[in-house]
Design a protein around this motif. Sequence first.
Motif, short mmCIF file in Angstrom:
data_model
loop_
_atom_site.label_atom_id
_atom_site.label_comp_id
_atom_site.label_asym_id
_atom_site.label_seq_id
_atom_site.Cartn_x
_atom_site.Cartn_y
_atom_site.Cartn_z
N ALA A 152 2.04 3.91 6.21
CA ALA A 152 1.66 5.31 5.96
C ALA A 152 0.45 5.68 6.81
O ALA A 152 0.44 6.72 7.47
CB ALA A 152 1.36 5.51 4.48
N SER A 204 10.62 5.61 6.69
CA SER A 204 9.72 6.69 6.25
C SER A 204 10.49 7.95 5.87
O SER A 204 11.67 8.10 6.25
CB SER A 204 8.74 7.02 7.38
OG SER A 204 9.44 7.72 8.41
N GLN A 212 7.18 -1.45 -1.17
CA GLN A 212 6.47 -0.23 -0.78
C GLN A 212 4.97 -0.51 -0.67
O GLN A 212 4.29 -0.06 0.26
CB GLN A 212 6.73 0.87 -1.81
CG GLN A 212 6.17 2.22 -1.37
CD GLN A 212 6.33 3.28 -2.45
OE1 GLN A 212 7.35 3.34 -3.13
NE2 GLN A 212 5.33 4.10 -2.60
N ASP A 218 0.12 -1.15 7.73
CA ASP A 218 -0.16 0.09 6.99
C ASP A 218 0.75 1.21 7.51
O ASP A 218 0.34 2.03 8.32
CB ASP A 218 -1.65 0.45 7.18
CG ASP A 218 -2.05 1.68 6.37
OD1 ASP A 218 -1.19 2.28 5.68
OD2 ASP A 218 -3.24 2.05 6.44
N ASP A 235 4.52 5.25 2.11
CA ASP A 235 4.28 6.32 1.13
C ASP A 235 5.50 6.50 0.23
O ASP A 235 6.54 5.86 0.41
CB ASP A 235 3.84 7.62 1.82
CG ASP A 235 4.96 8.24 2.63
OD1 ASP A 235 6.14 7.99 2.33
OD2 ASP A 235 4.63 8.97 3.59
N SER A 236 5.36 7.38 -0.77
CA SER A 236 6.38 7.47 -1.82
C SER A 236 7.67 8.12 -1.33
O SER A 236 8.70 8.06 -2.00
CB SER A 236 5.82 8.23 -3.02
OG SER A 236 5.43 9.52 -2.59
N ARG A 237 7.65 8.76 -0.17
CA ARG A 237 8.90 9.35 0.35
C ARG A 237 9.73 8.31 1.10
O ARG A 237 10.85 8.56 1.51
CB ARG A 237 8.59 10.52 1.30
CG ARG A 237 7.96 11.73 0.60
CD ARG A 237 7.51 12.76 1.63
NE ARG A 237 6.66 12.12 2.64
CZ ARG A 237 6.51 12.55 3.90
NH1 ARG A 237 7.14 13.62 4.32
NH2 ARG A 237 5.71 11.91 4.74
N SER A 238 9.14 7.12 1.30
CA SER A 238 9.84 6.07 2.05
C SER A 238 10.88 5.38 1.20
O SER A 238 10.76 5.33 -0.03
CB SER A 238 8.84 5.01 2.52
OG SER A 238 7.80 5.61 3.23
N ARG A 251 2.54 -0.83 2.57
CA ARG A 251 1.72 0.37 2.46
C ARG A 251 2.49 1.60 2.96
O ARG A 251 2.01 2.37 3.81
CB ARG A 251 0.38 0.20 3.20
CG ARG A 251 -0.50 -0.80 2.47
CD ARG A 251 -1.93 -0.83 2.97
NE ARG A 251 -2.79 -1.52 2.01
CZ ARG A 251 -3.80 -2.29 2.34
NH1 ARG A 251 -4.14 -2.47 3.60
NH2 ARG A 251 -4.53 -2.87 1.41
#
Length: 388
Positions: free
Chosen positions: A182, A209, A50, A180, A56-59, A54
Amino acid sequence: MPLPATDRVLLGPGPSFIPPRVLRALSAPVLSHLDPDFLPLMDDVRALLQRVFRADSRSLTIAVSGTGTSAMEAAVANVVSEGMRGVVIVTGYFGDRLAQIFERYGARVRRIEVEWGRAVDPQRLRDELSREGADVVGMVHAETSTGVRNPVKELAAVAREKGALTIVDTVTSLGGHEVDLAGWNVDVAYSCAQKCIGAPSGVAPLAISGPARERLVRCRSFYLDVKLLEDYWVGRKYHHTMCSSLIYALREALLMVEEEGLEERYARHERHHRALVEGLTAMGLSLLPPEGERLWTLNTVRVPAGVDEAAIRRTLLTAYNIEIGAGLGPLAGRIWRVGLMGASSTPETVLQFLAALESALAVHGHRVPNGAGVAAAGAALRPSMAGA
Ligand SMILES: *Cc1c(COP(=O)(O)O)cnc(C)c1O
């Protein structure tokens, strides 16, 4: 057949050198795929991926069992279904492979074909999507066949604006160039272990994502079904027997990426690419892509007129133990592909390659100014050696 007795200098399009720490991780005792001591290591890999992507936390970030192509196929198989409209940017061999996989999963594919050796202009994607929409857009960030970097940030912005999901190949960029997900609004990305990350091939990073997780299709492949893979990686439910050794190695390599720092790692790849280019230029050689479109991780060098491309590669391999790659498709016989990826991107590999290339060219009757390549690259490297 004996096992290899020397460290081949791996400067091709992958695999790259594997650091000793990662080799040691490979030799740790095998654990089963659901062993309570193994599962936390898989959690580490998810978290490390993750961060390197880079995302995001929902990925969802996992590694597919297989080489880069398996993650490439997983990306498509979970997002593309029969009759969907796909646009694929083809700037070389791997863009073409991505388009073929889209077609196998039933997409109606429109290709944006770009001259091999050049990056795509984002305006071409904008024009294509304005003419007719698309459900999914596929693209290769680092086109290993031509040494070109495509402007993913700009391309993903266009796709997002037009409502299309993006699938991005980061096989030769992850861990070497900025990625990147996100920040760029990329939906699905995949990579491999053996290029800029520094582990053996056989497990391949995949990132999906949050928005893309809502839009997954019924996957035709059982082995590559992201929902089933998530049931294993997150839900601890058997799906296939993950190779623990490869997870140890990938985890160790990703820890090394993190210890070095992403920014410092990108800077290292850029520095050694620039030193190589200085050296090649001093030897009268040139690169295929124009400045500004070049990869730091994979350098495509034009073969000078009258020089036998394959003979030079053979001499580098047999006399100097150095592997570089040949051109693919329309570039066969016209370029060499010199990878400076991961642990293969060092001052010593740059100087060693330039010295060996000068000698190999001389063996085959092509003279270049004595020592000019090494001198120019050495001068380019010197500012970063202060204090060393
Ligand atoms: C190497 C590569 C692949 C395929 O990876 P494998 O590990 O050989 O299956 C896909 N895309 C790009 C851009 C590559 O360089």
